[in-house]
Design a protein around this motif. Structure first.
Motif, PDB file in Angstrom:
ATOM      1  N   ILE A 196     -72.931 -17.058 -40.650  1.00 14.39           N
ATOM      2  CA  ILE A 196     -72.402 -17.074 -42.013  1.00 14.39           C
ATOM      3  C   ILE A 196     -70.968 -17.615 -41.973  1.00 14.39           C
ATOM      4  N   PRO A 197     -70.718 -18.699 -42.699  1.00 15.33           N
ATOM      5  CA  PRO A 197     -69.390 -19.317 -42.643  1.00 15.33           C
ATOM      6  C   PRO A 197     -68.377 -18.631 -43.547  1.00 15.33           C
ATOM      7  N   PRO A 198     -67.106 -18.701 -43.164  1.00 13.07           N
ATOM      8  CA  PRO A 198     -66.057 -18.210 -44.066  1.00 13.07           C
ATOM      9  C   PRO A 198     -65.807 -19.256 -45.162  1.00 13.07           C
ATOM     10  N   VAL A 199     -64.986 -18.910 -46.104  1.00 14.55           N
ATOM     11  CA  VAL A 199     -64.572 -19.871 -47.127  1.00 14.55           C
ATOM     12  C   VAL A 199     -63.818 -20.995 -46.428  1.00 14.55           C
ATOM     13  N   THR A 200     -64.080 -22.217 -46.845  1.00 19.47           N
ATOM     14  CA  THR A 200     -63.403 -23.365 -46.242  1.00 19.47           C
ATOM     15  C   THR A 200     -62.442 -23.996 -47.246  1.00 19.47           C
ATOM     16  N   SER A 201     -61.475 -24.692 -46.723  1.00 19.37           N
ATOM     17  CA  SER A 201     -60.510 -25.383 -47.574  1.00 19.37           C
ATOM     18  C   SER A 201     -60.604 -26.885 -47.327  1.00 19.37           C
ATOM     19  N   ALA A 202     -60.029 -27.642 -48.236  1.00 21.25           N
ATOM     20  CA  ALA A 202     -60.028 -29.097 -48.084  1.00 21.25           C
ATOM     21  C   ALA A 202     -59.288 -29.511 -46.818  1.00 21.25           C
ATOM     22  N   ALA A 203     -58.294 -28.728 -46.416  1.00 20.37           N
ATOM     23  CA  ALA A 203     -57.522 -29.046 -45.206  1.00 20.37           C
ATOM     24  C   ALA A 203     -58.374 -28.966 -43.944  1.00 20.37           C
ATOM     25  N   GLN A 204     -59.484 -28.218 -43.986  1.00 21.99           N
ATOM     26  CA  GLN A 204     -60.354 -28.071 -42.826  1.00 21.99           C
ATOM     27  C   GLN A 204     -61.405 -29.169 -42.729  1.00 21.99           C
ATOM     28  N   ARG A 205     -61.525 -29.954 -43.759  1.00 23.05           N
ATOM     29  CA  ARG A 205     -62.605 -30.942 -43.856  1.00 23.05           C
ATOM     30  C   ARG A 205     -62.687 -31.847 -42.637  1.00 23.05           C
ATOM     31  N   HIS A 206     -61.586 -32.466 -42.277  1.00 23.09           N
ATOM     32  CA  HIS A 206     -61.590 -33.414 -41.158  1.00 23.09           C
ATOM     33  C   HIS A 206     -61.970 -32.713 -39.847  1.00 23.09           C
ATOM     34  N   VAL A 207     -61.432 -31.542 -39.616  1.00 25.71           N
ATOM     35  CA  VAL A 207     -61.724 -30.792 -38.385  1.00 25.71           C
ATOM     36  C   VAL A 207     -63.200 -30.418 -38.328  1.00 25.71           C
ATOM     37  N   LEU A 208     -63.764 -29.956 -39.449  1.00 25.90           N
ATOM     38  CA  LEU A 208     -65.181 -29.600 -39.481  1.00 25.90           C
ATOM     39  C   LEU A 208     -66.066 -30.821 -39.237  1.00 25.90           C
ATOM     40  N   GLN A 209     -65.715 -31.938 -39.850  1.00 26.03           N
ATOM     41  CA  GLN A 209     -66.496 -33.156 -39.639  1.00 26.03           C
ATOM     42  C   GLN A 209     -66.440 -33.592 -38.174  1.00 26.03           C
ATOM     43  N   LEU A 210     -65.273 -33.493 -37.577  1.00 27.63           N
ATOM     44  CA  LEU A 210     -65.117 -33.845 -36.168  1.00 27.63           C
ATOM     45  C   LEU A 210     -65.960 -32.917 -35.286  1.00 27.63           C
ATOM     46  N   GLN A 211     -65.910 -31.619 -35.561  1.00 26.07           N
ATOM     47  CA  GLN A 211     -66.704 -30.661 -34.779  1.00 26.07           C
ATOM     48  C   GLN A 211     -68.201 -30.930 -34.933  1.00 26.07           C
ATOM     49  N   PHE A 212     -68.624 -31.267 -36.129  1.00 22.58           N
ATOM     50  CA  PHE A 212     -70.043 -31.557 -36.383  1.00 22.58           C
ATOM     51  C   PHE A 212     -70.493 -32.764 -35.560  1.00 22.58           C
ATOM     52  N   SER A 230     -70.397 -23.586 -50.384  1.00 27.29           N
ATOM     53  CA  SER A 230     -69.873 -24.920 -50.690  1.00 27.29           C
ATOM     54  C   SER A 230     -70.374 -25.890 -49.629  1.00 27.29           C
ATOM     55  N   ALA A 231     -70.149 -27.169 -49.854  1.00 31.51           N
ATOM     56  CA  ALA A 231     -70.510 -28.175 -48.849  1.00 31.51           C
ATOM     57  C   ALA A 231     -69.756 -27.908 -47.549  1.00 31.51           C
ATOM     58  N   GLY A 232     -68.497 -27.508 -47.657  1.00 31.20           N
ATOM     59  CA  GLY A 232     -67.712 -27.191 -46.464  1.00 31.20           C
ATOM     60  C   GLY A 232     -68.285 -26.009 -45.705  1.00 31.20           C
ATOM     61  N   GLN A 233     -68.709 -24.994 -46.432  1.00 35.85           N
ATOM     62  CA  GLN A 233     -69.315 -23.834 -45.784  1.00 35.85           C
ATOM     63  C   GLN A 233     -70.657 -24.203 -45.148  1.00 35.85           C
ATOM     64  N   GLN A 234     -71.403 -25.046 -45.811  1.00 37.23           N
ATOM     65  CA  GLN A 234     -72.676 -25.474 -45.228  1.00 37.23           C
ATOM     66  C   GLN A 234     -72.435 -26.277 -43.952  1.00 37.23           C
ATOM     67  N   LEU A 235     -71.411 -27.108 -43.957  1.00 35.22           N
ATOM     68  CA  LEU A 235     -71.059 -27.857 -42.759  1.00 35.22           C
ATOM     69  C   LEU A 235     -70.666 -26.905 -41.635  1.00 35.22           C
ATOM     70  N   ASP A 236     -69.849 -25.915 -41.946  1.00 36.08           N
ATOM     71  CA  ASP A 236     -69.452 -24.911 -40.960  1.00 36.08           C
ATOM     72  C   ASP A 236     -70.685 -24.174 -40.425  1.00 36.08           C
ATOM     73  N   HIS A 237     -71.603 -23.815 -41.314  1.00 35.01           N
ATOM     74  CA  HIS A 237     -72.840 -23.134 -40.924  1.00 35.01           C
ATOM     75  C   HIS A 237     -73.666 -24.000 -39.962  1.00 35.01           C
ATOM     76  N   LEU A 238     -73.765 -25.277 -40.242  1.00 38.23           N
ATOM     77  CA  LEU A 238     -74.544 -26.169 -39.371  1.00 38.23           C
ATOM     78  C   LEU A 238     -73.895 -26.287 -37.991  1.00 38.23           C
ATOM     79  N   ILE A 239     -72.573 -26.305 -37.948  1.00 38.97           N
ATOM     80  CA  ILE A 239     -71.860 -26.332 -36.663  1.00 38.97           C
ATOM     81  C   ILE A 239     -72.177 -25.058 -35.890  1.00 38.97           C
ATOM     82  N   ARG A 240     -72.071 -23.917 -36.571  1.00 41.77           N
ATOM     83  CA  ARG A 240     -72.360 -22.624 -35.931  1.00 41.77           C
ATOM     84  C   ARG A 240     -73.807 -22.556 -35.442  1.00 41.77           C
ATOM     85  N   SER A 241     -74.701 -23.219 -36.146  1.00 42.18           N
ATOM     86  CA  SER A 241     -76.122 -23.175 -35.805  1.00 42.18           C
ATOM     87  C   SER A 241     -76.482 -24.062 -34.619  1.00 42.18           C
TER      88      SER A 241
END
Length: 186
Positions: free
Chosen positions: A99-115, A38-49
């Protein structure tokens, strides 16, 4: 490319990704009808990368000598991009730590902030490097092998761009999102 140009392409790659994902609904952010990330997982992956890139840029230069000196001059942005595409065509894929885990809508803001935090850290770290030092040191990359620091920065921008293009292509399918989502859930 010099440091100023590299900073510009990095900012553009991070901003382009977040600007696009900001247009997605929460459903589209967390669900992928093709069974891909998902877009959320891709965002998480980019943070991890980007985290290891930031770590490497913060290492004392003496530790980077462990990876040896580059045998060749740094490749161009286009050459690094072609190398990345070729690796993907050959079936090379991300390794387990990225490899990112499944993400939820509740994580969106936190992931964007981390990115954004990782982007800011990357730009700060880059600012502490001398132009010629970007070509003097190299590191091992899990997908492409050894890259100079300059090439690693190019790769980071290419990688962000690649994931943005994947999301953009998904949105251009002939089927409307609602139909794709219903197929995925049935």
């Amino acid at each position: 490319m010099n440091k100023t140009t590299i900073k510009s392409i990095l900012v553009e790659s991070f901003t382009g990704f977040t600007n696009f994902t900001d247009t997605l609904s929460d459903h589209r952010f967390m669900v992928s009808p093709e069974g891909k990330w998902s877009a959320g997982q891709q965002l998480d992956h980019l943070i991890r990368s980007v985290k290891p890139v930031n770590t490497v840029l913060g290492f004392p230069r003496i530790f980077l000598r462990f990876f040896g000196k580059p045998a060749l001059p740094s490749r161009s942005y286009e050459q690094v991009e072609d190398m990345y595409k070729l690796a993907l065509e050959k079936g090379r894929a991300t390794t387990r730590p990225y490899i990112p885990p499944v993400t939820s809508a509740a994580q969106r803001h936190v992931l964007q902030l981390q990115f954004h935090q990782q982007k800011d850290r990357l730009l700060l770290q880059l600012g502490q490097w001398a132009e010629n030092d970007l070509d003097k040191y190299q590191v091992s990359h899990p997908l492409t092998g050894k890259l100079t620091i300059r090439e690693l920065l190019y790769f980071t921008a290419c990688h962000n761009q690649h994931h943005l293009q994947l999301l953009q292509q998904r949105e251009q399918k002939d089927l409307p999102w609602a139909v794709q989502l219903e197929r995925a859930l049935s």
